[in-house]
Motif scaffolding. Structure first.
Motif, PDB file in Angstrom:
ATOM      1  N   HIS A 129       0.725  -1.157   0.006  1.00 34.94           N
ATOM      2  CA  HIS A 129       0.031   0.088   0.097  1.00 34.94           C
ATOM      3  C   HIS A 129       0.866   1.347   0.023  1.00 34.94           C
ATOM      4  O   HIS A 129       0.254   2.245  -0.448  1.00 34.94           O
ATOM      5  N   GLN A 130       2.006   1.259   0.605  1.00 33.10           N
ATOM      6  CA  GLN A 130       2.882   2.335   0.721  1.00 33.10           C
ATOM      7  C   GLN A 130       3.397   2.642  -1.019  1.00 33.10           C
ATOM      8  O   GLN A 130       3.413   3.787  -1.158  1.00 33.10           O
ATOM      9  N   LEU A 131       3.801   1.747  -1.512  1.00 38.42           N
ATOM     10  CA  LEU A 131       4.447   1.781  -2.631  1.00 38.42           C
ATOM     11  C   LEU A 131       3.345   2.211  -3.597  1.00 38.42           C
ATOM     12  O   LEU A 131       3.651   2.649  -4.666  1.00 38.42           O
ATOM     13  N   GLY A 132       2.143   1.426  -3.758  1.00 35.13           N
ATOM     14  CA  GLY A 132       1.156   1.806  -4.476  1.00 35.13           C
ATOM     15  C   GLY A 132       0.648   3.085  -4.611  1.00 35.13           C
ATOM     16  O   GLY A 132      -0.244   3.586  -5.449  1.00 35.13           O
ATOM     17  N   GLY A 133       0.412   3.703  -3.402  1.00 34.37           N
ATOM     18  CA  GLY A 133      -0.045   4.889  -3.498  1.00 34.37           C
ATOM     19  C   GLY A 133      -1.653   5.212  -3.392  1.00 34.37           C
ATOM     20  O   GLY A 133      -2.293   3.952  -3.098  1.00 34.37           O
ATOM     21  N   LEU A 134      -2.076   6.116  -3.714  1.00 34.16           N
ATOM     22  CA  LEU A 134      -3.298   6.813  -3.724  1.00 34.16           C
ATOM     23  C   LEU A 134      -4.296   5.803  -4.764  1.00 34.16           C
ATOM     24  O   LEU A 134      -5.246   5.240  -4.436  1.00 34.16           O
ATOM     25  N   ARG A 135      -3.465   5.608  -5.753  1.00 32.70           N
ATOM     26  CA  ARG A 135      -4.364   4.678  -6.847  1.00 32.70           C
ATOM     27  C   ARG A 135      -4.628   3.181  -6.591  1.00 32.70           C
ATOM     28  O   ARG A 135      -5.695   2.607  -7.186  1.00 32.70           O
ATOM     29  N   PHE A 136      -3.420   2.696  -6.014  1.00 28.58           N
ATOM     30  CA  PHE A 136      -3.628   1.313  -5.482  1.00 28.58           C
ATOM     31  C   PHE A 136      -4.790   1.515  -4.481  1.00 28.58           C
ATOM     32  O   PHE A 136      -5.553   0.324  -4.305  1.00 28.58           O
ATOM     33  N   ARG A 137      -4.637   2.191  -3.417  1.00 27.03           N
ATOM     34  CA  ARG A 137      -5.886   2.143  -2.369  1.00 27.03           C
ATOM     35  C   ARG A 137      -7.228   2.430  -2.928  1.00 27.03           C
ATOM     36  O   ARG A 137      -8.312   2.034  -2.405  1.00 27.03           O
ATOM     37  N   ALA A 138      -7.338   3.278  -4.056  1.00 24.65           N
ATOM     38  CA  ALA A 138      -8.313   3.239  -4.523  1.00 24.65           C
ATOM     39  C   ALA A 138      -9.087   2.179  -5.332  1.00 24.65           C
ATOM     40  O   ALA A 138     -10.324   1.768  -5.542  1.00 24.65           O
ATOM     41  N   GLU A 139      -8.109   1.293  -6.010  1.00 24.22           N
ATOM     42  CA  GLU A 139      -8.601   0.167  -6.734  1.00 24.22           C
ATOM     43  C   GLU A 139      -9.010  -0.661  -5.755  1.00 24.22           C
ATOM     44  O   GLU A 139     -10.043  -1.500  -5.928  1.00 24.22           O
ATOM     45  N   CYS A 140      -8.303  -0.818  -4.431  1.00 20.72           N
ATOM     46  CA  CYS A 140      -8.938  -1.910  -3.303  1.00 20.72           C
ATOM     47  C   CYS A 140     -10.315  -1.354  -2.877  1.00 20.72           C
ATOM     48  O   CYS A 140     -11.022  -2.150  -2.541  1.00 20.72           O
ATOM     49  N   SER A 141     -10.535  -0.092  -2.683  1.00 18.06           N
ATOM     50  CA  SER A 141     -11.634   0.409  -2.234  1.00 18.06           C
ATOM     51  C   SER A 141     -12.825   0.064  -3.369  1.00 18.06           C
ATOM     52  O   SER A 141     -13.875   0.061  -2.864  1.00 18.06           O
ATOM     53  N   LEU A 142     -12.537  -0.393  -4.435  1.00 17.56           N
ATOM     54  CA  LEU A 142     -13.802  -0.511  -5.596  1.00 17.56           C
ATOM     55  C   LEU A 142     -14.221  -1.999  -5.289  1.00 17.56           C
ATOM     56  O   LEU A 142     -15.030  -2.437  -6.146  1.00 17.56           O
ATOM     57  N   VAL A 143     -13.380  -2.770  -4.632  1.00 16.68           N
ATOM     58  CA  VAL A 143     -13.814  -4.353  -4.629  1.00 16.68           C
ATOM     59  C   VAL A 143     -15.202  -4.557  -3.865  1.00 16.68           C
ATOM     60  O   VAL A 143     -15.182  -3.661  -2.561  1.00 16.68           O
ATOM     61  N   PRO A 144     -16.110  -5.073  -4.452  1.00 14.43           N
ATOM     62  CA  PRO A 144     -17.367  -5.178  -3.585  1.00 14.43           C
ATOM     63  C   PRO A 144     -17.472  -6.242  -2.403  1.00 14.43           C
ATOM     64  O   PRO A 144     -16.208  -6.752  -2.488  1.00 14.43           O
TER      65      PRO A 144
END
Length: 380
Positions: A129-144
């Motif tokens: 999550h540290q290396l992935g940054g905001l976009r990776f966290r956003a991707e994970c937030s979209l998982v239903p």
């Protein structure tokens, strides 16, 4: 400790490789590899092992997928300043003014945890999550919410104190369990399951193309088991409360099975094109506008080889004893290696291809122990 990359730069080293001949000329081969690496995230991905192909003729593809030991909400551990190894996860966030000098430490963790205190960057999920940054966290937030989420009462059992009686439950206990069940039904990746997301954002996408998230249980605090959950995950055991560690082992085995199913296409609940697709514009306009969630791995798997990076699940902050984690890893990887392939890949495009489970371990002693255990399991 998840990484030694900051003071060691040794290239990954192959310790052992196990393979079986495909029963059909049109089926891809399967193999299990055990490597040592200073960091499975930054020193083991598609660029690193691809550079070793000339020195290792057995290499036929780079590692493009990483299995990530995540938390049920796929939020990463970065929300916590630190946390106790082995759990359980505290109900409340620490507050900054708990101590006039030490700040967080008197709320939970800190000096109360002692040598068991861990920071987010010490875990694969935290570093990811540290290396992935905001976009990776956003991707994970979209998982239903996961299709199995309704079968869970909770994601970890409550920590009982010495004065508490299991049969003496108050109204507050019942209300808390009700809230926990409601939260569990919305969980993105319950304990023992697996889902996948693209590896996007920051440095992550330079190392991997896809991340498969799975949630090992806390060894001493597995979730409460239900009959439906046992059926869904294929867990065979009794309901005796004294069998908590056996339940933890069974759930850890499920993590490997579910992850391999998602990685190699046998049961990928998170790929696009299914009913209720979370990436459609109507369901989430933001995902379409930002280009998140574009899965291209299904076709790549069918028409090419795939190597999946796997850490030793459960041996970190989930606090499984090392010998138990090694035993489960050997058992499930050997079981996958010897199992029959699904008919989905038995076509001409799969001929000559290879599906590889590649363990990347920090210590050579652990890698050698895992190789020995897999060899023993296969020979038996």
């Amino acid at each position: 400790m998840v990484s030694k990359a900051w003071y060691k730069s040794a290239a990954p080293r192959l310790i052992g490789r196990f393979t079986t001949d495909s029963s059909s000329s049109s089926s891809p081969r399967k193999a299990v590899e055990i490597w040592t690496t200073t960091c499975i995230l930054t020193k083991f991905g598609k660029q690193c092992l691809h550079n070793l192909e000339e020195d290792n003729p057995q290499q036929q593809s780079a590692v493009t997928t990483l299995i990530n030991p995540a938390n049920p909400n796929l939020s990463g551990p970065n929300a916590f300043p630190y946390f106790p190894r082995g759990g359980p996860q505290p109900k409340l966030q620490p507050h900054r003014h708990a101590h006039h000098i030490m700040g967080y430490v008197t709320q939970w963790g800190g000096m109360d945890v002692g040598s068991g205190m861990m920071f987010s960057a010490e875990t694969i999920d935290g570093l990811l999550h540290q290396l992935g940054g905001l976009r990776f966290r956003a991707e994970c937030s979209l998982v239903p919410p996961h299709p199995y989420a309704h079968a869970y009462l909770n994601q970890q059992r409550p920590k009982m104190t010495a004065t508490e009686d299991n049969d003496d439950h108050t109204i507050n206990d019942v209300m808390e369990w009700s809230k926990s069940r409601n939260r569990a039904s919305k969980t993105k990746c319950p304990v023992g399951t697996a889902v996948s997301t693209p590896a996007v954002g920051g440095e992550v996408q330079s190392h991997y193309d896809r991340i498969i998230h799975t949630v090992p249980p806390f060894y001493n605090y597995p979730p409460s088991i239900t009959k439906e959950l046992k059926q869904l995950l294929g867990i065979e055991m009794g309901d005796n409360e004294e069998e908590l560690h056996q339940l933890s082992r069974e759930l850890l085995r499920s993590c490997y099975r579910q992850s391999f199913n998602v990685a190699f296409g046998a049961n990928d609940e998170s790929t696009a094109g299914k009913k209720g697709n979370r990436y459609s514009f109507l369901n989430n306009p933001l995902s379409s506008l930002l280009g998140l969630g574009k899965y291209r791995h299904r076709q790549q798997l069918i028409h090419g080889s795939q190597r999946v990076a796997v850490p030793l699940l459960g041996a970190g902050c989930r606090d499984f004893p090392k010998h138990v984690a090694l035993e489960v890893a050997a058992m499930e990887s050997a079981s996958w290696l010897l199992s029959n392939l699904t008919t989905e890949y038995c076509d001409e495009s799969a001929c000559g291809k290879e599906l590889v489970v590649a363990f990347g371990l920090l210590e050579s002693t652990d890698a050698e122990a895992l190789a020995n255990r897999i060899e023993e399991t296969i020979s038996n």
